[in-house]
Design an enzyme around this catalytic site. Structure first.
Site, PDB file in Angstrom:
ATOM      1  N   CYS A 112      -0.408 -32.216   0.982  1.00  0.00           N
ATOM      2  CA  CYS A 112      -0.279 -34.010   1.138  1.00  0.00           C
ATOM      3  C   CYS A 112      -1.118 -34.211   2.912  1.00  0.00           C
ATOM      4  CB  CYS A 112       0.338 -34.125   0.256  1.00  0.00           C
ATOM      5  SG  CYS A 112      -0.595 -36.017   0.416  1.00  0.00           S
ATOM      6  N   ASP A 163      -6.614 -35.119  -8.456  1.00  0.00           N
ATOM      7  CA  ASP A 163      -6.585 -35.578  -6.968  1.00  0.00           C
ATOM      8  C   ASP A 163      -7.568 -36.644  -7.294  1.00  0.00           C
ATOM      9  OD1 ASP A 163      -6.192 -35.960  -5.027  1.00  0.00           O
ATOM     10  OD2 ASP A 163      -5.224 -34.421  -4.613  1.00  0.00           O
ATOM     11  N   HIS A 195      -2.789 -34.378  -8.324  1.00  0.00           N
ATOM     12  CA  HIS A 195      -2.608 -34.252  -6.859  1.00  0.00           C
ATOM     13  C   HIS A 195      -0.707 -34.114  -6.906  1.00  0.00           C
ATOM     14  CE1 HIS A 195      -2.580 -35.381  -2.327  1.00  0.00           C
ATOM     15  NE2 HIS A 195      -1.356 -36.110  -2.374  1.00  0.00           N
TER      16      HIS A 195
END
Length: 227
Positions: A112, A163, A195
């Site tokens: 991330c 995502d 995600h």
């Protein structure tokens, strides 16, 4: 398996979680998600050590962690990028100086926010980054985009089809940018996952099968790139 260590960071002390393979191994820097240096990231470091690497996750929040998304967002946006860059560079130097490290360059893996920082670090420290493996990496800070022309390391990225932060269209755009500059980059979009699909502490998004595929691809890539 691992331990918290301190290391010089441009006039101050950085800290991070270190784990080393029995008998030593190539160097890997692991960069945290927006939650901080939480157990999941420490477990990833341990997994790298078990797979034959010497791994270190610098603590970019200097001891702060959270499990609340709103607080994580605040911590991420308040991150001092200059200090974070110094901490990551300090972590690289500390890792390369470890007797257990067998490589002259480091691999960089991040998740991330950490995936975006991994890409930035690969550009900023092209002298010592020999491989970059971002997982669903994004760069939320204005003006913080890497200078892609400086990238020298091969990149093998892992992204999620579902995502909402950095989806397939964004991945395709980044791939085209790197291709246009002649960079060695392969960005894989894993089907049917969200995600943070690699984070097994988050059952609402964790996808075991694709996480294992991404892990095996990353281990193979880093082993080949770092020797």
């Amino acid at each position: 398996m691992g331990e918290i260590i301190e290391f010089p960071s441009n006039g101050s002390n950085g800290r991070g979680y270190l784990a080393e393979a029995a008998g030593g191994g190539p160097a890997v820097i692991v960069i945290q998600e927006w939650w901080g240096l939480v157990p999941h990231i420490c477990e990833v470091v341990d997994r790298f050590a078990s797979a034959g690497f010497t791994a270190l996750a610098p603590d970019l929040y200097r001891g702060e962690t959270t499990t609340e998304p709103d607080e994580a967002g605040k911590l991420m946006m308040a991150l001092n990028l200059d200090r974070a860059a110094r901490d990551m560079s300090g972590a690289i130097e500390a890792l390369l100086a470890r007797p257990a490290t067998t490589s002259s360059k480091v691999g960089v893996v991040g998740f991330c926010m950490g995936g975006g920082l991994a890409l930035k670090l690969a550009c900023d420290r092209a002298d010592v980054v020999g491989a970059c493996a971002p997982f669903y990496g994004l760069i939320p800070w204005e003006g913080a985009l890497p200078d892609w022309s400086k990238l020298q390391a091969p990149v093998r990225g892992h992204y999620a089809e579902l995502d909402g932060f950095f989806g397939p269209a964004a991945v395709a755009e980044l791939q085209a940018t790197l291709d246009g500059l002649g960079k060695d980059a392969q960005l894989t979009v894993h089907p049917g996952v969200q995600h943070a699909f690699f984070n097994d502490h988050r059952p609402e998004v964790y996808a075991a099968a694709e996480a294992e595929v991404a892990w095996e691809m990353t281990i193979s890539f880093l082993s080949s790139a770092l020797g």
